[in-house]
Design a protein around this motif. Structure first.
Motif, PDB file in Angstrom:
ATOM      1  N   ILE A  78      -1.497  -9.038   4.029  1.00  0.00           N
ATOM      2  CA  ILE A  78      -0.807  -9.481   5.238  1.00  0.00           C
ATOM      3  C   ILE A  78       0.303  -8.497   5.600  1.00  0.00           C
ATOM      4  O   ILE A  78       0.497  -8.141   6.767  1.00  0.00           O
ATOM      5  CB  ILE A  78      -0.225 -10.896   5.042  1.00  0.00           C
ATOM      6  N   ARG A  79       1.023  -8.019   4.579  1.00  0.00           N
ATOM      7  CA  ARG A  79       2.110  -7.066   4.831  1.00  0.00           C
ATOM      8  C   ARG A  79       1.585  -5.789   5.486  1.00  0.00           C
ATOM      9  O   ARG A  79       2.195  -5.241   6.396  1.00  0.00           O
ATOM     10  CB  ARG A  79       2.822  -6.729   3.525  1.00  0.00           C
ATOM     11  N   ARG A  80       0.417  -5.322   5.015  1.00  0.00           N
ATOM     12  CA  ARG A  80      -0.140  -4.106   5.599  1.00  0.00           C
ATOM     13  C   ARG A  80      -0.548  -4.316   7.054  1.00  0.00           C
ATOM     14  O   ARG A  80      -0.392  -3.425   7.887  1.00  0.00           O
ATOM     15  CB  ARG A  80      -1.336  -3.630   4.775  1.00  0.00           C
ATOM     16  N   SER A 329      -3.326  -1.399  -6.380  1.00  0.00           N
ATOM     17  CA  SER A 329      -2.153  -0.557  -6.155  1.00  0.00           C
ATOM     18  C   SER A 329      -1.179  -1.149  -5.150  1.00  0.00           C
ATOM     19  O   SER A 329       0.027  -0.937  -5.240  1.00  0.00           O
ATOM     20  CB  SER A 329      -2.593   0.823  -5.661  1.00  0.00           C
ATOM     21  N   GLY A 330      -1.713  -1.882  -4.154  1.00  0.00           N
ATOM     22  CA  GLY A 330      -0.854  -2.392  -3.089  1.00  0.00           C
ATOM     23  C   GLY A 330      -0.277  -1.295  -2.225  1.00  0.00           C
ATOM     24  O   GLY A 330       0.724  -1.514  -1.541  1.00  0.00           O
ATOM     25  N   SER A 331      -0.884  -0.113  -2.226  1.00  0.00           N
ATOM     26  CA  SER A 331      -0.300   1.013  -1.508  1.00  0.00           C
ATOM     27  C   SER A 331      -0.494   0.891  -0.003  1.00  0.00           C
ATOM     28  O   SER A 331      -1.620   0.741   0.467  1.00  0.00           O
ATOM     29  CB  SER A 331      -0.913   2.330  -1.990  1.00  0.00           C
ATOM     30  N   GLU A 335      -3.911   1.123   3.868  1.00  0.00           N
ATOM     31  CA  GLU A 335      -4.130   0.258   5.028  1.00  0.00           C
ATOM     32  C   GLU A 335      -3.111   0.483   6.129  1.00  0.00           C
ATOM     33  O   GLU A 335      -2.999  -0.317   7.053  1.00  0.00           O
ATOM     34  CB  GLU A 335      -4.080  -1.217   4.590  1.00  0.00           C
ATOM     35  N   GLY A 336      -2.349   1.564   6.058  1.00  0.00           N
ATOM     36  CA  GLY A 336      -1.369   1.834   7.091  1.00  0.00           C
ATOM     37  C   GLY A 336      -2.024   2.089   8.434  1.00  0.00           C
ATOM     38  O   GLY A 336      -3.211   2.404   8.524  1.00  0.00           O
ATOM     39  N   PRO A 337      -1.252   1.985   9.516  1.00  0.00           N
ATOM     40  CA  PRO A 337      -1.818   2.169  10.859  1.00  0.00           C
ATOM     41  C   PRO A 337      -2.180   3.617  11.180  1.00  0.00           C
ATOM     42  O   PRO A 337      -2.806   3.890  12.191  1.00  0.00           O
ATOM     43  CB  PRO A 337      -0.707   1.666  11.779  1.00  0.00           C
TER      44      PRO A 337
END
Length: 458
Positions: A78-80, A329-331, A335-337
């Motif tokens: 969700i954060r990503r 990893s949660g990196s 999944e960044g834009p």
């Protein structure tokens, strides 16, 4: 990781509603107070080992559902999504997000599905949009680790190892004896536009001579995934995907099984730890390609025997993403834009024979140790010289034991990177190609800086 508290009230609530029980009735059956069960469902108390055991015994509950059914793939996923520039002005902090997940898991799930369906996610992707996002979301739920598939593949690999020292030969023989399929290597001019063909009429697996040894082994291991049909069917049917997405998901699971046969979990993890995750050594020891080893590193999350939490992303020269696995990893790099041009993943195209390392620091202060290497498709005869670059990485705090990090100052200077210009608010970046979304563009006819895109602060 092992000591982390498990907050999964949404899964407990879903089970109760499926059974048609009130909180009081379920609490009585589980021998807990109704108020305690209410707190668990609202994620104000973790699911204890005792409660989990009672759920399993009382309702034949599959405990994996607790980890695999988090709304929208969980807090990190969700954060990503919220990192998309379209939400830049909302300033939703972690506390608000956690309250949302706890108080309205259905709403969070609806947001995730709507965001994925309308095309959120930033960087362009080459896979079918909606199907690809559905599959990626399901892989994300499982953190790209499928325990049942790994166990089945490991058991098969042990049988093959006992049968013969040569894995490829052992797989070919098993296919011949158990599946009545022979393996035939055909000239490139006979298969000009294919690298693999299953000819059921001739009972043959036909492989192009252009495939190297690792690709041939992977093809045979993928065909042996038929022996894990039960596990694959269960995962695919449980995902609730549409037809196109389910086929894509099955392909991923088949490839996962094939890699797990070539690189059995326990043996592969021991080799990783003993060698400092030396990628070249791992390729040679397991007869695998760089891509195969890199993918496998993102899957090492077996309970009680976890490997380092790697992420992987694969891009082309235009920055289009064709594969991405966050794993555990949660990196946000996955999944960044967008993709920061300062990340040396793109330098791999100009230096295809090198493994490039880099230390990145994002705006949130997180630091990531990354590896980049260019790869080319197997069997390509188009003359176009297609190439992709694979970015592999993990949190800098976890990179100290890597052979490739020897001599690197992991606490030293890092490249100040972002998640693409539209999501990055670093001022005076000479590489900036656009102002950040949600910030007013500032123009001054009397002054100029290293970038023409000046913008207002918070």
């Amino acid at each position: 990781m092992a000591d982390a508290k498990l907050f999964a009230g949404h899964a407990v609530r879903r089970l109760r509603r499926q059974l048609g029980l009130t909180q009081a009735a379920m609490a009585e059956a589980l021998d807990v107070s109704a108020s305690y069960l209410n707190l668990v469902e609202r994620n104000q108390r973790p699911v204890s080992a005792t409660l989990l055991l009672r759920l399993v015994e009382t309702y034949d509950f599959d405990p994996r559902a607790l980890a695999a059914s988090e709304p929208g793939g969980g807090a990190e996923a969700i954060r990503r999504r919220l990192a998309d520039p379209i939400f830049a002005d909302l300033e939703i902090d972690r506390h608000q997000m956690e309250e949302w997940l706890a108080g309205a898991p259905g709403g969070a799930e609806a947001f995730a599905r709507a965001y994925d369906r309308i095309g959120g996610g930033g960087a362009a992707e080459t896979e079918p949009d909606d199907a690809g996002r559905q599959v990626r979301r399901e892989i994300e739920r499982w953190r790209n680790h499928f325990a049942d598939l790994d166990a089945a593949a490991e058991a098969l690999a042990d049988e093959l190892r006992l049968a013969a020292g040569d894995l490829y030969g052992a797989m070919a023989e098993r296919l011949r004896v158990r599946h009545q399929l022979s393996v035939r290597i055909l000239p490139a001019d006979v298969m000009p536009d294919r690298t693999l063909r299953l000819d059921l009429h001739a009972r043959q697996i036909q492989l192009s001579e252009l495939l190297d040894a690792s690709a041939r082994s992977f093809a045979l291991a993928g065909r042996l995934a038929e022996e894990a049909r039960g596990e694959i069917d269960a995962l695919a049917k449980g995902a609730g995907l549409d037809r196109a997405a389910e086929r894509l998901y099955r392909r991923h699971l088949t490839g996962y099984f094939a890699a797990a046969v070539m690189m059995p979990y326990a043996r592969f993890l021991r080799a990783c730890e003993a060698s400092g995750y030396d990628l070249e050594l791992l390729q040679r020891r397991f007869g695998a390609s760089f891509s195969q080893v890199a993918h496998r590193l993102t899957t090492l999350q077996r309970v009680g025997a976890r490997g380092l939490p790697f992420f992987l992303i694969r891009v082309d020269r235009a920055g289009q993403v064709s594969k991405r696995y966050a794993g555990a990893s949660g990196s946000p790099l996955v999944e960044g834009p967008g993709i920061c041009p300062l990340w040396n993943i793109f330098a791999g195209f100009a230096r295809p024979d090198e493994l490039l390392v880099q230390l990145l620091e994002l705006e949130d202060g997180s630091r990531w140790f990354t590896l980049a290497h260019a790869v080319r498709p197997q069997g390509d005869r188009s003359g176009l010289h297609a190439r992709f670059a694979i970015g592999l990485g993990l949190a800098a705090d976890n990179a100290g034991g890597l052979a490739v990090a020897s001599g690197q100052d992991l606490a030293g200077r890092a490249v100040p990177a972002g998640l693409g210009c539209r999501a990055c608010t670093r001022p005076d970046c000479p590489q900036r190609s656009a102002p950040p979304a949600g910030r007013a563009l500032l123009l001054n006819e009397r002054e100029s800086g290293v970038t023409p895109f000046g913008f207002a602060g918070d």
